[in-house]
Design an enzyme around this catalytic site. Sequence first.
Site, short mmCIF file in Angstrom:
data_model
loop_
_atom_site.label_atom_id
_atom_site.label_comp_id
_atom_site.label_asym_id
_atom_site.label_seq_id
_atom_site.Cartn_x
_atom_site.Cartn_y
_atom_site.Cartn_z
N LYS A 1 0.83 -1.21 0.00
CA LYS A 1 0.00 0.00 0.00
C LYS A 1 0.86 1.25 0.00
O LYS A 1 0.49 2.27 -0.58
CB LYS A 1 -0.92 0.02 1.22
N LYS B 1 -6.66 -11.08 -7.37
CA LYS B 1 -7.83 -11.11 -6.49
C LYS B 1 -8.86 -10.05 -6.89
O LYS B 1 -8.48 -8.96 -7.29
CB LYS B 1 -7.35 -10.81 -5.06
N LYS C 1 -11.61 -4.14 -4.17
CA LYS C 1 -12.25 -2.83 -4.17
C LYS C 1 -11.35 -1.77 -4.79
O LYS C 1 -11.82 -0.75 -5.27
CB LYS C 1 -12.53 -2.38 -2.73
#
Length: 337
Positions: free
Chosen positions: A113, A200, A203
Amino acid sequence: MTRQRVLSGVQPTGNPHLGNYLGAIRNWVENQSQYENFFCVVDLHAITVPHDPKILATDTYGIAAIYLACGIDLTHSNIFVQSHVPAHSELTWLLNCITPLNWLQDMVQFKEKAIKQGENVSTGLLDYPVLMAADILLYQADKVPVGEDQKQHLELTRDIAARFNHLYGNKGKQRILKQPDPLIRSEGARVMSLTDGTKKMSKSDPSDQSRINLLDTPEQIQQKIKKCKTDPHRGLVFDDAERPEANNLLTLYMLLSGQSKEAVAIECQDMGWGQFKPLLTETTIAALQPIQEKYHAVMADKGYLESILRQGREQAAAIANDTLLKVKSALGYSIPL
Ligand code: TRP
């Protein structure tokens, strides 16, 4: 006999999608009667990356409504909002002070991230796993159902508990914080992107085509499945490493239709994509319809939702505050009457 305690949570960021449902919430629902459950909407985690204050509260209610719509049953489970129970923030601070910095710097999710955030990496992003540890340890949870990607955070949680008990619980003789076990979901429930069967469903993927959101309309679902990535082979099979999309779409069909893997493998072995896609579309729309109806009914009755969250907060706070008191007392704080 007292039941074991389960705790888990979902962040109120972005649209909840099939991956959240099939990979997480559906498993909570299936197993809930065996346990005493706490399902949290982790809105403090939601601000570890830049967020929009105008939608935070609505998204938070939205996830709570999704829990109810997917079948979380209040006779077995508590639903509450992380920020409504101040003990989460407070325990995070206390645990920060016993967590070595390099443990956090080693977290894979932080590193991934942080790359995406560039200059804007907040201290909160680094501290995310300590907040998650606080969520779990406050409830002395026995089991934590999470996806494979959260396993490292769970190991960190166990390490923090052990370290706390060692430092402040008489070298671990006193178990002030319980070490939780992960409940990692079975392979079949790992839902992949519609545009790349090796990634995957997420979102944070910039393309909405890559996922089916739980609140997508039938038209959106149809359009996404029509366009989704496939392969040039005829006949559909599971578990062929060369055909990740076939495996993913068959798995979706299996989970959403409630059939066994064997039954689906036989049904689809001679199908082409032109025959399979409408079948998957129809099955997906039918599986999501009752969830969407319940979701809209719950969201239309804010008073009802708030009363559930108030009750959840009370039950959660009673347990959380008890743990917090034990931790503060072990650390040597004076406890006001
Ligand atoms: N980090 C988890 C995720 O992104 C969400 C989460 C926060 C969580 N606190 C938790 C999950 C406590 C389980 C237990 O999936």
